[in-house]
Each structure stands twice: as structure tokens, then as C-alpha cells.
Design a protein around this motif. Structure first.
Motif, PDB file in Angstrom:
ATOM      1  N   PHE A   5      22.976 -11.232   3.314  1.00  0.00           N
ATOM      2  CA  PHE A   5      23.250 -10.155   2.362  1.00  0.00           C
ATOM      3  C   PHE A   5      23.818 -10.631   1.035  1.00  0.00           C
ATOM      4  N   CYS A   6      24.224 -11.866   0.934  1.00  0.00           N
ATOM      5  CA  CYS A   6      24.843 -12.362  -0.301  1.00  0.00           C
ATOM      6  C   CYS A   6      23.980 -13.443  -0.937  1.00  0.00           C
ATOM      7  N   ARG A   7      23.946 -13.433  -2.232  1.00  0.00           N
ATOM      8  CA  ARG A   7      23.227 -14.468  -2.976  1.00  0.00           C
ATOM      9  C   ARG A   7      24.205 -15.565  -3.371  1.00  0.00           C
ATOM     10  N   GLY A   8      23.805 -16.782  -3.148  1.00  0.00           N
ATOM     11  CA  GLY A   8      24.668 -17.895  -3.517  1.00  0.00           C
ATOM     12  C   GLY A   8      25.723 -18.162  -2.466  1.00  0.00           C
ATOM     13  N   PRO A   9      26.493 -19.215  -2.647  1.00  0.00           N
ATOM     14  CA  PRO A   9      27.541 -19.573  -1.671  1.00  0.00           C
ATOM     15  C   PRO A   9      28.710 -18.599  -1.708  1.00  0.00           C
ATOM     16  N   VAL A  10      28.988 -17.984  -0.568  1.00  0.00           N
ATOM     17  CA  VAL A  10      30.079 -17.017  -0.439  1.00  0.00           C
ATOM     18  C   VAL A  10      30.847 -17.337   0.835  1.00  0.00           C
ATOM     19  N   ARG A  11      32.165 -17.234   0.772  1.00  0.00           N
ATOM     20  CA  ARG A  11      32.980 -17.520   1.949  1.00  0.00           C
ATOM     21  C   ARG A  11      33.819 -16.311   2.342  1.00  0.00           C
ATOM     22  N   ILE A  12      34.189 -16.288   3.638  1.00  0.00           N
ATOM     23  CA  ILE A  12      35.102 -15.257   4.141  1.00  0.00           C
ATOM     24  C   ILE A  12      36.470 -15.902   4.319  1.00  0.00           C
ATOM     25  N   PRO A  13      37.518 -15.349   3.736  1.00  0.00           N
ATOM     26  CA  PRO A  13      38.860 -15.941   3.898  1.00  0.00           C
ATOM     27  C   PRO A  13      39.261 -16.005   5.373  1.00  0.00           C
ATOM     28  N   ASP A  14      40.004 -17.042   5.724  1.00  0.00           N
ATOM     29  CA  ASP A  14      40.454 -17.212   7.115  1.00  0.00           C
ATOM     30  C   ASP A  14      41.276 -16.020   7.586  1.00  0.00           C
ATOM     31  N   SER A  15      42.062 -15.433   6.676  1.00  0.00           N
ATOM     32  CA  SER A  15      42.885 -14.278   7.060  1.00  0.00           C
ATOM     33  C   SER A  15      42.022 -13.103   7.494  1.00  0.00           C
ATOM     34  N   HIS A  16      40.866 -12.958   6.855  1.00  0.00           N
ATOM     35  CA  HIS A  16      39.954 -11.879   7.217  1.00  0.00           C
ATOM     36  C   HIS A  16      39.296 -12.161   8.562  1.00  0.00           C
ATOM     37  N   ILE A  17      38.943 -13.405   8.805  1.00  0.00           N
ATOM     38  CA  ILE A  17      38.354 -13.774  10.106  1.00  0.00           C
ATOM     39  C   ILE A  17      39.355 -13.479  11.225  1.00  0.00           C
ATOM     40  N   ARG A  18      40.623 -13.837  11.013  1.00  0.00           N
ATOM     41  CA  ARG A  18      41.645 -13.583  12.043  1.00  0.00           C
ATOM     42  C   ARG A  18      41.794 -12.087  12.308  1.00  0.00           C
ATOM     43  N   LYS A  19      41.791 -11.300  11.240  1.00  0.00           N
ATOM     44  CA  LYS A  19      41.922  -9.854  11.392  1.00  0.00           C
ATOM     45  C   LYS A  19      40.702  -9.271  12.103  1.00  0.00           C
ATOM     46  N   MET A  20      39.531  -9.791  11.771  1.00  0.00           N
ATOM     47  CA  MET A  20      38.301  -9.308  12.407  1.00  0.00           C
ATOM     48  C   MET A  20      38.259  -9.677  13.890  1.00  0.00           C
ATOM     49  N   MET A  21      38.848 -10.811  14.253  1.00  0.00           N
ATOM     50  CA  MET A  21      38.867 -11.218  15.658  1.00  0.00           C
ATOM     51  C   MET A  21      39.809 -10.344  16.485  1.00  0.00           C
ATOM     52  N   LYS A  22      40.786  -9.699  15.834  1.00  0.00           N
ATOM     53  CA  LYS A  22      41.705  -8.809  16.543  1.00  0.00           C
ATOM     54  C   LYS A  22      41.163  -7.382  16.627  1.00  0.00           C
ATOM     55  N   TYR A  23      40.220  -7.067  15.785  1.00  0.00           N
ATOM     56  CA  TYR A  23      39.666  -5.718  15.735  1.00  0.00           C
ATOM     57  C   TYR A  23      38.777  -5.482  16.967  1.00  0.00           C
ATOM     58  N   VAL A  55      29.561  -3.718   8.308  1.00  0.00           N
ATOM     59  CA  VAL A  55      30.769  -4.047   7.542  1.00  0.00           C
ATOM     60  C   VAL A  55      30.469  -5.172   6.548  1.00  0.00           C
ATOM     61  N   ILE A  56      29.770  -6.204   7.009  1.00  0.00           N
ATOM     62  CA  ILE A  56      29.424  -7.324   6.119  1.00  0.00           C
ATOM     63  C   ILE A  56      28.499  -6.849   5.002  1.00  0.00           C
ATOM     64  N   GLU A  57      27.541  -5.987   5.345  1.00  0.00           N
ATOM     65  CA  GLU A  57      26.594  -5.503   4.333  1.00  0.00           C
ATOM     66  C   GLU A  57      27.313  -4.680   3.266  1.00  0.00           C
ATOM     67  N   ARG A  58      28.245  -3.829   3.689  1.00  0.00           N
ATOM     68  CA  ARG A  58      29.002  -3.032   2.706  1.00  0.00           C
ATOM     69  C   ARG A  58      29.921  -3.915   1.870  1.00  0.00           C
ATOM     70  N   ALA A  59      30.525  -4.910   2.528  1.00  0.00           N
ATOM     71  CA  ALA A  59      31.393  -5.830   1.782  1.00  0.00           C
ATOM     72  C   ALA A  59      30.595  -6.618   0.751  1.00  0.00           C
ATOM     73  N   ALA A  60      29.342  -6.937   1.076  1.00  0.00           N
ATOM     74  CA  ALA A  60      28.485  -7.677   0.138  1.00  0.00           C
ATOM     75  C   ALA A  60      28.203  -6.852  -1.116  1.00  0.00           C
ATOM     76  N   LEU A  61      28.103  -5.533  -0.947  1.00  0.00           N
ATOM     77  CA  LEU A  61      27.868  -4.660  -2.105  1.00  0.00           C
ATOM     78  C   LEU A  61      29.077  -4.621  -3.035  1.00  0.00           C
ATOM     79  N   LEU A  62      30.258  -4.874  -2.484  1.00  0.00           N
ATOM     80  CA  LEU A  62      31.503  -4.835  -3.271  1.00  0.00           C
ATOM     81  C   LEU A  62      31.939  -6.235  -3.721  1.00  0.00           C
ATOM     82  N   LEU A  63      31.094  -7.200  -3.473  1.00  0.00           N
ATOM     83  CA  LEU A  63      31.454  -8.601  -3.733  1.00  0.00           C
ATOM     84  C   LEU A  63      31.757  -8.851  -5.219  1.00  0.00           C
TER      85      LEU A  63
END
Length: 450
Positions: free
Chosen positions: A333-351, A363-371
Motif C-alpha cells: 500500500f505504500c510507495r517507496g521505503p516506509v517503516r513502522i515504529p517499534d512502539s507501534h508494533i508492540r502496541k499492535m501485538m497487544k491488540y 488498518v495498514i491501508e488506512r494508515a497508508a492513506l494518512l502517511l
């Protein structure tokens, strides 16, 4: 407005070209003419017509050579040879060069019209097949089983086991876990089966189900103006996925069982038994054993479907795969190199991901629109409601038994919270929860939510 079909006539006989051109223009075709091979090739490259009427003998080159050059430009073009030198050798050369039809001069205009109609039907059929192949290939690219956890590796082993057998497969798991992804993976590993069809059992009106599955004869009921093949006949020699098998009405389950056991079907209104060779994969997010106890599902059909039973666990049972799955969707969904912060990965693993992988994808697709910049922040879009609150609190203190919320109430609160967040828009709510609109509506009815 009806699209004008382009047609090119390449013939050095001006009288023939003019006569055919007048006839075909009156038939509604957009006609171009050329009197030699060089001009014909140039005109074809410029106009890109669907059909070419090609003389076999031209002043500057053989028609066979023109045919080959045209097909190099567009392999999907249909070429009809017209020639006064009708011999078996010429006909064989024309077909070997890629011609679709061959007419000998002189010919009747009705014969030409029939030949053109046949060629156009082939063009349309090949176009539909190309679209189907594109969509199938797109599905295979997009629907991959991502992850390297023990859970995913076990599913991959079960996929290989299922692919090495012709037994019926039952795929179970919550909505959005990837049951269709597993079905495609099983099919792709089976070299002998090409056709892959999916039918959503919950999307077909009950009064049309039998006709959809088994077909019908002409005139057997109001609106049956032609004979129609059912999904089992269309899947002959391939794989048929019965999605949401638990929604099949009880009165049709016996006919489905007969089709699976005898490998035959009978169209509505016909006494003829038709053999079918279909590999059936069924999927469901329901507890079929509970449905059997409630007399909503036949036990014998369940045993026939569950020869191989593959259960796909929910995403919350293998959170270690969330990072890898998220990276896969970010690349999509994203053009070019994009990373997810580690804090977000940790939060997503608890969800808890009630919508599983489908919800993660959304969620990733909507986040890509707000990138903005090179960081995507999907955790900001997670639904913060009563579903996750008890789970988070339980990690900080021991929960009192009186604080435990019944599971159905948790689901109810979560759905209500999602509806409020989406301003009551049910389609958007369903996408956000990672479920189909029909599933959401069914849940709302069950919970008496209007």
C-alpha cells in the motif's frame, strides 16, 4: 453508445475491397483498407483493429508473412484469410501462421458474416479468459500466507498434506483469519486442477441456491428462459470453494451430500445424472458441531466435509507474525521505503484483533492513506474500546471475578463502539472490523441492535 468494432481489409483487388468495405460499414463496422502488405501492417499498427481480412497473395509480400507480422504486433488479433488460390497447402500455411479462419473466393456475404461473428465471439471469450487469468493471478499475489511462527508453519504443513490428496477439506476459523488464502494455496499445489471457483453460500437467496449449485433446464420455473449449468458443472475438473458452508439451508444439505459422495449432480427439471470431478474445499467461521447439536447442520455432511480439517487460529494466538504481516501490507500500500515504529508494533501485538488479518490489512491501508514522511503509524487507528480495556487491565492487576465481562457483552460493546466511531455507517464499520457487511448485519440482528 455501442462500441464500433474496427476491421482492416488488406487486398490488392480494389473492387473486392470496396464491395466488402460497403457491406461491412452497413453492418456497423469501422473499416480501413490497404492494397499491399506494407501499408496493411502500418495501418494495423496505427489503428489496432480486432479483425483483419487478409488476401493470401499481395503485390509486395505473401499474406502469410503479413499475418505473422500482424500477430507480432498484437497476438490477440483475429485474421481471416481470403484467397482465390484455395488449396490444402495454402490453408495449412495460413493456419500455421496463426489465422483464425480461411475463406475461398468467391464466397457468399452471409458466409463472411458468419465467419466474422465466430471470430468476434472468440475475441470476446479470449478477453474474458484474460480478465479471469489476471484476477486469479492478482488474487494469488495478494493472498499469501505470511508468517514464520510455529502456528503458520503448522498450517503450511497441513496445506501440503491436503494438496497431496483428493479428500474434501474443511477450513475453520474466525472471520478474517485467511481461510480463502489457505484454500488458494491448496489449489495452487495441485498441478492437475486448473479451474478455481468460489461461491459464498451466505450471499445467495435461499430460493435460488439449488439452481446456483446444480443448474436448471429451460422452462422449469418462471424466468428460466435458457438451460443453465450450476457451479458444480462449471467447476468440473477443478476446485470448488464453498465459503460459509454453515449457511446452507438444511433441506439442501442432503443434495450436497449426494453430490459429494456420488460425484454426480442432477439439474433442476432433468432426470439425467451428470458426473462431475470436483475437489471441494469448504470454509466456515461457525462452530459446526454446535450447529449439529442444534439440528441446523447434518452430521453426515459434516463428516463428509471434514475428511481433512484445518483450523486457522486467530491472529491474537500468533502475535509474533504481526510484524511480518504488517511489513507485507506496507509494501503493497505504500510507495517507496516506509517503516513502522517499534512502539507501534508492540502496541499492535497487544491488540486483540477481533477482525484478525483482514482488520490488520484495513488498518495498514488506512494508515497508508494518512502517511506523511517515511513512517507509517497504524497503531493510532486501532479501535480503543471496552474490548481491549479488560485485557490491558488484567496485565496490571489481578481481575476480580465480578469484573469479568461476558464474552457476548464484550462483542456487543465493541460493535457499538465501532458503529459510533464510524458515525453509524455500517459498510465502513464492517470494513473497520474486518468482517463482511452481511456478517455485521447478522450480528446486529442477533444482538437486537438497530
Amino acid at each position: 453508445m455501442k462500441k464500433v468494432i474496427k476491421l482492416l481489409i488488406i487486398d490488392d483487388d480494389d473492387f473486392v475491397s470496396a464491395s466488402l468495405s460497403d457491406y461491412l460499414i452497413n453492418k456497423g463496422f469501422g473499416v480501413r483498407t490497404a492494397s499491399n502488405g506494407k501499408d496493411g501492417i502500418a495501418s494495423f499498427e496505427r489503428e489496432q483493429p480486432s479483425l483483419v481480412l487478409l488476401d493470401q497473395k499481395l503485390p509486395d509480400m505473401e499474406g502469410v508473412n503479413v499475418c505473422q507480422k500482424i500477430l507480432e504486433i498484437n497476438p490477440n488479433a483475429k485474421i481471416i484469410f481470403i484467397t482465390a488460390y484455395a488449396t490444402v497447402q495454402y490453408a495449412v500455411e495460413a493456419m500455421q501462421a496463426g489465422a483464425s479462419h480461411y475463406l475461398s473466393k468467391p464466397f457468399e456475404l452471409d458466409e463472411l458474416s458468419i465467419t466474422i461473428d465466430m471470430a468476434l465471439k472468440n475475441v470476446q471469450m479470449e478477453g474474458k479468459l484474460r480478465v479471469q487469468d489476471y484476477e486469479r493471478e492478482k488474487d494469488r499475489r495478494e493472498k499469501k500466507l505470511i508468517g514464520s511462527s510455529e502456528v503458520i508453519n503448522r498450517i503450511k504443513e497441513q496445506i501440503e498434506l491436503a494438496a497431496g490428496s483428493e479428500a474434501t477439506v474443511l477450513l475453520t476459523g474466525e472471520t478474517g483469519v485467511g481461510k480463502n488464502v489457505v484454500a488458494i494455496a491448496i489449489h495452487d499445489l495441485q498441478a492437475k486442477r486448473e479451474t478455481y471457483l468460489t461461491i459464498n453460500c451466505s450471499a445467495i437467496p435461499e430460493n435460488l441456491m439449488e439452481a446456483e449449485y446444480f443448474g436448471h433446464e429451460k422452462g422449469v420455473f418462471t424466468g428460466a428462459e435458457t438451460r443453465r449449468e450450476g457451479i458444480f458443472e462449471l467447476s468440473d475438473g477443478g476446485t470448488l470453494v464453498l465459503d460459509e458452508i454453515g449457511d446452507i439451508p438444511i433441506h439442501l444439505q442432503s443434495k450436497l451430500l449426494t453430490a459429494l459422495e456420488d460425484k454426480t449432480i442432477r439439474r433442476i427439471g432433468s432426470g439425467r445424472v451428470i458426473p462431475v470431478d470436483v475437489r471441494v474445499i469448504a470454509t466456515t467461521n461457525e462452530n459446526l458441531e454446535e450447529a449439529i447439536r442444534e439440528k441446523r447442520f447434518r452430521q453426515d455432511l459434516y463428516y463428509r466435509l471434514a475428511v481433512l480439517n484445518i483450523h486457522i487460529p486467530p491472529l491474537r494466538d500468533h502475535p509474533e507474525d504481526i510484524s511480518e504481516i504488517s511489513d507485507y501490507f506496507v509494501k503493497r500500500f505504500c510507495r517507496g521505503p516506509v517503516r513502522i515504529p517499534d512502539s507501534h508494533i508492540r502496541k499492535m501485538m497487544k491488540y486483540p484483533w477481533p477482525g484478525n488479518v483482514r482488520e490488520l490489512r484495513n488498518v495498514i491501508e488506512r494508515a497508508a492513506l494518512l502517511l506523511q514522511g517515511d513512517e507509517i503509524r497504524p497503531a493510532d487507528l486501532l479501535l480503543q474500546d471496552s474490548l481491549s480495556s479488560p485485557l490491558e487491565k488484567s496485565s496490571q492487576k489481578t481481575m476480580n471475578i465480578r469484573e469479568i465481562i461476558p464474552l457476548e457483552e464484550v462483542k456487543r460493546r465493541h460493535i457499538l463502539s465501532a458503529l459510533r466511531a464510524c458515525s453509524g455507517n455500517k459498510s465502513l464499520t464492517a470494513r473497520s472490523l474486518g468482517v463482511s457487511l452481511s456478517t455485521l448485519k447478522r450480528k446486529l440482528r442477533e444482538m437486537n441492535i438497530t
